[in-house]
Design an enzyme around this catalytic site. Sequence first.
Site, PDB file in Angstrom:
ATOM      1  N   GLY A  16      17.035  -3.982   2.783  1.00 46.77           N
ATOM      2  CA  GLY A  16      15.753  -3.014   2.718  1.00 46.77           C
ATOM      3  C   GLY A  16      16.394  -1.648   3.040  1.00 46.77           C
ATOM      4  O   GLY A  16      17.435  -1.276   3.857  1.00 46.77           O
ATOM      5  N   GLY A  19      12.553   5.178   4.950  1.00 46.77           N
ATOM      6  CA  GLY A  19      12.705   6.766   5.196  1.00 46.77           C
ATOM      7  C   GLY A  19      13.681   6.820   6.294  1.00 46.77           C
ATOM      8  O   GLY A  19      14.147   7.950   6.642  1.00 46.77           O
ATOM      9  N   PHE A  20      13.641   6.015   7.531  1.00 42.27           N
ATOM     10  CA  PHE A  20      14.213   6.290   8.861  1.00 42.27           C
ATOM     11  C   PHE A  20      15.505   5.512   8.887  1.00 42.27           C
ATOM     12  O   PHE A  20      16.440   5.825   9.440  1.00 42.27           O
ATOM     13  CB  PHE A  20      13.413   5.992  10.113  1.00 42.27           C
ATOM     14  CG  PHE A  20      12.278   7.075  10.317  1.00 42.27           C
ATOM     15  CD1 PHE A  20      12.512   8.176  10.705  1.00 42.27           C
ATOM     16  CD2 PHE A  20      11.022   6.745   9.697  1.00 42.27           C
ATOM     17  CE1 PHE A  20      11.445   9.214  10.953  1.00 42.27           C
ATOM     18  CE2 PHE A  20       9.843   7.414   9.965  1.00 42.27           C
ATOM     19  CZ  PHE A  20      10.135   8.893  10.572  1.00 42.27           C
ATOM     20  N   ASP A 153       1.226  -1.199  13.418  1.00 33.94           N
ATOM     21  CA  ASP A 153       1.552  -0.781  12.170  1.00 33.94           C
ATOM     22  C   ASP A 153       1.707  -2.080  11.451  1.00 33.94           C
ATOM     23  O   ASP A 153       2.631  -2.518  10.511  1.00 33.94           O
ATOM     24  CB  ASP A 153       2.924  -0.270  12.215  1.00 33.94           C
ATOM     25  CG  ASP A 153       3.519   0.466  10.913  1.00 33.94           C
ATOM     26  OD1 ASP A 153       2.536   0.845   9.858  1.00 33.94           O
ATOM     27  OD2 ASP A 153       4.619   0.473  10.671  1.00 33.94           O
TER      28      ASP A 153
END
Length: 745
Positions: A16, A19-20, A153
Amino acid sequence: MNLGSFGPWQLKRQLGLGGFGDVHLWQNLETGQEIATKSLKENANLSQDEIVKLQQRWQQEREWMTQLQAPYIVRGLNDLVEPQFIAYLTERHAWRPLQPIVMEYCNGGDLRAQLQLVQNINGLAEFKVREILHALRHAIEFLHTKCRIEHRDLKPDNVVIHNATDGRRIYKLTDFGFARNITENTMLKSIVGTRNYVAPEVLDTAHYKNTVDYWSLGIIAFELMCGNLPFIPHQQLYDIVTNIRKKKEKCIAITEDINELKYVFHEKMPIENRMSKVFLTNIEDWLTIALDQNYHTRGTRLVPETKERVLTFYTDLDRILAQKVLTVFVLPTLKFYAWELTEQMTLLDFRELVKRDTGIEDMFCIFPTGHPRTVLSHTYRAIDFFVEEWQNNRDSDSPPAMLYIDDMKCREYQVTQPEIPVNLKKYLNARKEIPNWLLRTIEQSTHFMLGNEQLQLEAFVSGLKEYALTMEHEIFQFDAEEKGRPLQQYFTALTDMHGRVEQFCMSVEAAQRACLTQIGNCDNFFNQWWAKAWKFKEDIATLNGLKTKVSRYYKSGLRRAKEMAVNPFFDQLKNKDAYKLLEFRRHLETVQKVRVNEKERLEACKTAVYACLGERENALKSPHLKFAYSDISSVNQEFLKLRNIVDNSLRQLEEMGNNLTQSTIDFHTKIIDIYKGGKVQSTKLAQDGVSTKFLNGNADVENSISELLHYPVTPLIEEVTGMIVQMDIEEDMNKNNDLPATINE
């Protein structure tokens, strides 16, 4: 991060990219163990404060994942792999000296990938939804109560799947980058989470508590069931939060009506889903507490007696997930039904449920091939119909339903009107421009309609084939060649009674001859007994004639059921993509990969819907299906008549046997009286089975008559059996030209 291989650990591929950071798969070539590593990427746009905060969260996530030991949470492995390998990974980490996070590898991808499959555009199958909610519910409770952590989250992207070697599918919660300790006396104020999954209080006040996880699980549950997010996800964040604040307690979804330029508040799930009515009704009620906009009362219910609020978020969901839901397809109406079964529910209770919801009073149950039960028994409980392994009714090894039901009073099925989703009625022929989010909704509705019709057709065809197999099995159990079967008992009892009647007639005849020789004329007495004897002979002749009819119709019914059971028409129609569902899915895959203009997408939906409606008329009203249902129904109804004939005949034979026994006793008694009246003392009457003879002696008269009346029956039964077998042989020689198609009243 420049990775290669280290010792026995070999880098396999990237799992995967975010963004981080990113996630990689590693395998130990010596042990075969697979692990996943999560690493941060370089980011020059972060401020110093953001860097410090990110480092703190990373350290906290690594520590928590190492500490969390629960079956539904991904486990951290930093402390369980070789320190040298950890050092190797840390050296190549963009954020040295932070260690990458090493965790167990789940080989089934994440839940987001499952939702993006075109076959799941209307959500997942019910059994999968149940499995996922079960896993997440336990993961959240473990975090909240055992670890004092809130995830903050929750979303499908953070739920990974592991396919175990025993075939089980295990869902696990991961990614604790936004997790925080639950505080007792203060409300958290940082704004974190993912849009559309985060609770409204996080966005508009930044004041919240651990009930944010309840909200997120409610959103996930809704999306799993229908493939859509519940609260106008296409709109701006301000509009989303504003309308959520307007919703009432029972509202679980908000949609936009572009024709009337308004928002619509819903208390029910959209019909475009794959859930049973039982599960859906209960989960809709649970969603009202999961999606309560007030984070103080979210997850609780008011107890009327105490006026206090009690946390029922977990217990309500547990009760729903523990339900045993029986899926049933009713053949005469081509409809699916679902009923919750309990251990206490009797077969009579279940019949009343069926009668209440379908109107069927005289039902016939058909068990699919492989069901633990074969035919209905009065000893069953309703729970015996349920098959745990068949909850996935779209699995290739599972039938469309756990039970099929026919109405014994029906000879024709009804083709009901198709279920057309409201979005197709409103927008399929729209002249105005359709926005992209609404196009997707129309595609979802089209896919649901095609899939629903395909499932209905498959269930009906499968049910007819199972009906034929059931009738073949039931009729075969009547086979006259198998001992202990009803038809064999009937034939044996009939043959036995034939011998007893002949014995009685011979006894009367022998006694008459003896009386004529020793006493004189007793015509009046014997005329009465001959009348009884001839009545017995007439009755047994009638039953013998009925026996021939029973045998012929038994063979006819068995032949017709066998022919229907192996008819290739059923498999051809079942496996046929009658409504072009697969073709439409290929269109959806194209839409996912490349940009297709709005007009083409709408036209594809329109073409698919009208083609489905036309083909539906042809398929469900085809002469082949009508004949199949009518024929197998008639076999069942005629076999029921056949069983009634056999049952009635057995009762008649039993009654005849009792009458014959009593008549024999009465005849015996009266003959004794006649002989005593005639003062016969020195002559004994005997019977050798062939002719009458007289013996001199002084034996007791009653013993003489007893010997007379106990005519040897075995040779007579063998003679009669031989005659019946010969009749069957002659019948079989002519069966091709003489087997009837139906049974007369």
